[in-house]
Design a protein around this motif. Structure first.
Motif, short mmCIF file in Angstrom:
data_model
loop_
_atom_site.label_atom_id
_atom_site.label_comp_id
_atom_site.label_asym_id
_atom_site.label_seq_id
_atom_site.Cartn_x
_atom_site.Cartn_y
_atom_site.Cartn_z
N ARG A 27 -13.47 2.20 -51.13
CA ARG A 27 -13.56 0.95 -51.87
C ARG A 27 -12.43 0.06 -51.38
O ARG A 27 -11.33 0.54 -51.12
CB ARG A 27 -13.41 1.25 -53.37
N ASN B 105 -15.87 0.24 -61.00
CA ASN B 105 -15.85 -1.18 -60.62
C ASN B 105 -16.99 -1.99 -61.24
O ASN B 105 -16.89 -3.20 -61.36
CB ASN B 105 -15.90 -1.32 -59.10
N LEU B 106 -18.06 -1.33 -61.63
CA LEU B 106 -19.20 -1.98 -62.28
C LEU B 106 -19.82 -3.12 -61.46
O LEU B 106 -20.11 -4.19 -61.98
CB LEU B 106 -18.79 -2.52 -63.67
N CYS B 107 -20.03 -2.88 -60.15
CA CYS B 107 -20.77 -3.85 -59.35
C CYS B 107 -22.18 -3.95 -59.95
O CYS B 107 -22.79 -2.92 -60.26
CB CYS B 107 -20.85 -3.42 -57.90
N LYS C 131 -18.30 -7.78 -57.25
CA LYS C 131 -17.48 -7.04 -56.27
C LYS C 131 -16.12 -7.72 -56.32
O LYS C 131 -15.97 -8.85 -55.85
CB LYS C 131 -18.12 -7.18 -54.88
N ILE D 221 -17.79 8.28 -54.66
CA ILE D 221 -18.01 6.85 -54.42
C ILE D 221 -16.74 6.04 -54.64
O ILE D 221 -16.65 4.91 -54.19
CB ILE D 221 -19.19 6.29 -55.26
N CYS E 146 -17.48 5.59 -60.60
CA CYS E 146 -16.71 4.46 -60.09
C CYS E 146 -16.68 3.42 -61.20
O CYS E 146 -17.70 3.11 -61.80
CB CYS E 146 -17.37 3.86 -58.85
N PHE F 192 -25.15 -4.53 -59.00
CA PHE F 192 -26.35 -4.00 -58.35
C PHE F 192 -26.30 -2.49 -58.22
O PHE F 192 -27.27 -1.87 -57.79
CB PHE F 192 -26.45 -4.59 -56.92
N CYS F 193 -25.18 -1.87 -58.56
CA CYS F 193 -24.91 -0.49 -58.11
C CYS F 193 -25.31 0.54 -59.16
O CYS F 193 -24.64 0.72 -60.17
CB CYS F 193 -23.44 -0.34 -57.77
S1 SF4 Z 1 -20.74 -0.61 -55.10
FE1 SF4 Z 1 -19.00 0.73 -54.74
S2 SF4 Z 1 -17.31 -0.26 -55.81
FE2 SF4 Z 1 -19.17 -1.12 -56.64
S3 SF4 Z 1 -19.65 0.11 -58.46
FE3 SF4 Z 1 -20.79 0.97 -56.71
S4 SF4 Z 1 -19.49 2.58 -55.93
FE4 SF4 Z 1 -18.20 1.27 -57.20
#
Ligand code: SF4
Length: 581
Positions: free
Chosen positions: A330, A261-263, A367, A302, A259, A265-266
């Motif tokens: 997402r 998006n580079l959140c 996010k 994801i 994914c 915490f993820c």
């Molecule tokens: S929380 Fe969801 S949208 Fe954000 S990086 Fe992780 S998988 Fe991607």
């Protein structure tokens, strides 16, 4: 359970399966592939099924499965000392060449130890010899932080099975003895041999260095092994069907990996880069072949909609008569076409993850959606006829204030209004189910240096959210207890000094409080310490491809409430992924 009873159970399970592999053992590397939980749970794990398929795709390997017995039988089986047998040929695990674990969750660490005991093997690698199967531990947790399991593994396999298995076989075939095999593996990408390193500690208890032992050839850091591209690779998909599992009627398939998006915490977002789509035609061929055995397709990705051909894939799956279940969507993936396709295939609930209620805090965690966009998505979802919404939220995020907690309630109320407006028109009101988890800062993320928020603050926030959400019709919130997250954080952020607590928890039935006390482990040191100035983090022994400088820059941006916007994400990914070069 006596051995004949185990055999009978195995034959009964096999009789209900379609797609298992039975090969003669002679002349092949014999691998027992263990899932550290029950058959019911393990057979719905796509990673486990994929590794089984990959091992057996090698003509020189025979791979058979092993599971933890049901809880009601575990103690009796441990006491009886009846050797654990594989499912396919009911061979005692101790007689095979390799015992490979696929571990996806920290809570299964104690089960790894139970399986070793059931197999009659010493728990610690140092007590085993060439007479025992080689114990390899892989799975998602080994990318995150393998150190809590380091003393139990002869080898840790860090990376994706598709990239690891060919080199594993090569090393096994070329090795003259156990020592030679370990040295060969240490020289292959993605294989970490914990006994080849001395860990030095500073006076304050932090790690000063991992020092490779002389003569082992072990590298200073172990680079994760991953596929560069999935263009010509079969997507991971269910190959064994059985009604005796959680998702028995479901064909599971991975559509796209990663994914972008580079959140912040993820862990999954950062560690499965770059985004790689599996070939559409193969996804559809496999789905077609699986159709007689499954009525529902579970899309395990994801960021499903990062597949460039997702709309065609969904349309064709629906055309095959499948109901479609995405793992989660997402928020920026939710388009009218996608929602209509899901509704048309019978889906009544959609899961989304706003993570928090305020736009400000969403900028902190990167996010990259706003409340306006979430409300528009909800409008689109409920207008399509979808009745229910599942929401994921987190608390304990950096810079969080009481206003942010109130914002969770406010956003939920606004979404509820949209749901009720559409539900009234149809004469049927749906429900919103929220799930709230305290943030566990994860290794391999921009928050890897953060301490977890302290018990009292988290408890206070949990009570606050509970009272904010109480008594709202059609809204149900499930809020995780602080203690649950605390021990998960210990297993996630700890190092090999946590091993005695895992051993004690395995003995006492997972009473973690007692286990930590018995083992004398200072859990707070691992969970509540600010690691900003640590020279070495426990998980630094694995190079997952992301650089510390990047994480630090992302952390600073978090405090400035700045997004790293996704529009240029594909180019950004390519730049950030030295591990694949
Ligand atoms: S929380 Fe969801 S949208 Fe954000 S990086 Fe992780 S998988 Fe991607």
């Amino acid at each position: 359970m006596k051995q004949w009873q185990q055999r009978e159970r195995a034959r009964d399970l096999l009789s209900k399966e379609v797609g298992y592999v039975r090969k003669p053992h002679g002349g092949r590397l014999r691998v027992a592939l263990a899932f550290p939980n029950t058959y019911f749970v393990g057979m719905s794990n796509l990673g486990f099924q994929t590794v089984y398929k990959l091992f057996n795709a090698e003509p020189d390997i025979v791979c058979e499965r092993v599971f933890l017995p049901p809880k009601s039988e575990l103690t009796a089986q441990l006491e009886a000392g009846t050797p654990l047998v594989t499912l396919e040929s009911q061979t005692p695990v101790g007689e095979l060449d390799v015992l490979a674990f696929s571990v996806s969750f920290e809570w299964d660490y104690t089960n790894v130890l139970s399986l070793l005991r059931l197999a009659g093997l010493p728990l610690r690698a140092e007590a085993r010899s060439h007479r025992h199967p080689l114990v390899v531990i892989g799975g998602a947790v080994t990318f995150v932080n393998p150190e809590p399991l380091a003393l139990f593994a002869d080898v840790i396999a860090a990376g994706e099975g598709e990239a690891l298995i060919p080199s594993f076989l090569r090393a096994c075939q070329g090795a003259s003895d156990r020592g030679d095999l370990l040295r060969r593996l240490a020289g292959e990408r993605g294989f970490y041999v914990p006994s080849f390193y001395d860990v030095r500690y500073a006076d304050d208890g932090t790690i000063a260095a991992f020092v490779p032992r002389e003569g082992t050839g072990a590298p200073p850091v172990v680079k994760k092994a991953a596929l560069k591209t999935t263009d010509a690779v079969d997507p991971p998909a269910t190959t064994i069907f059985t009604p005796e599992t959680e998702f028995g009627s479901r064909f599971l398939v991975e559509v796209v990996r990663g994914c972008a998006n580079l959140c912040r915490f993820c862990w999954a977002g950062y560690n499965y880069l770059p985004v790689r789509a599996f070939p559409k035609d193969r996804i559809l061929q496999l789905a077609e072949r699986a159709r007689p055995h499954a009525s529902r397709v579970g899309l395990v990705s994801i960021a499903l909609c990062d597949h460039p051909e997702i709309e065609e894939i969904l349309t064709r799956l629906a055309g095959m008569g499948y109901s479609i279940s995405p793992a989660s969507l997402r928020l920026d993936d939710i388009t009218p076409t996608i929602v209509d396709l899901l509704r048309g295939s019978g889906e009544r609930t959609i899961t989304i993850a706003p993570e928090t209620g305020s736009d400000r805090l969403r900028r902190v965690i990167n996010k990259t959606v706003t409340n306006d966009e979430i409300r528009s998505s909800a409008e689109m979802i409920f207008r399509s006829g979808i009745e229910n919404l599942k929401l994921y939220f987190m608390i304990g995020l950096p810079t969080e204030t009481d206003e942010d907690l109130v914002a969770i309630r406010d956003l939920t109320l606004q979404l509820r209004e949209i749901m009720l407006a559409h539900g009234r028109g149809r004469g049927h009101l749906g429900k919103i189910v929220g799930s709230v988890n305290p943030l566990v800062p994860k290794p391999g993320t921009a928050y890897q240096w953060l301490p977890m928020e302290d018990d009292r603050t988290i408890e206070r926030k949990i009570s606050r959210v509970r009272s904010l959400m109480a008594g709202i019709d059609n809204v149900y919130f499930n809020i995780k207890s602080e203690r649950h997250s605390f021990y998960q954080a210990l297993l996630s952020l700890g190092d090999r000094r946590v091993a005695p607590a895992i051993e004690a928890a395995e003995r006492n039935g997972s009473n973690w409080r007692a286990a930590v006390a018995e083992a004398g482990v200072d859990a707070g040191f691992f969970v509540f310490r600010d690691r900003t100035h640590d020279a070495v983090l426990p998980w630094d022994i694995i190079d997952g491809g992301m650089k510390h400088d990047f994480f630090r820059a992302e952390f600073d941006k978090a405090l400035r409430e700045e997004w790293t916007l996704p529009p240029k994400r594909q180019r950004e990914n390519a730049r950030l992924l030295p591990v694949l070069q």
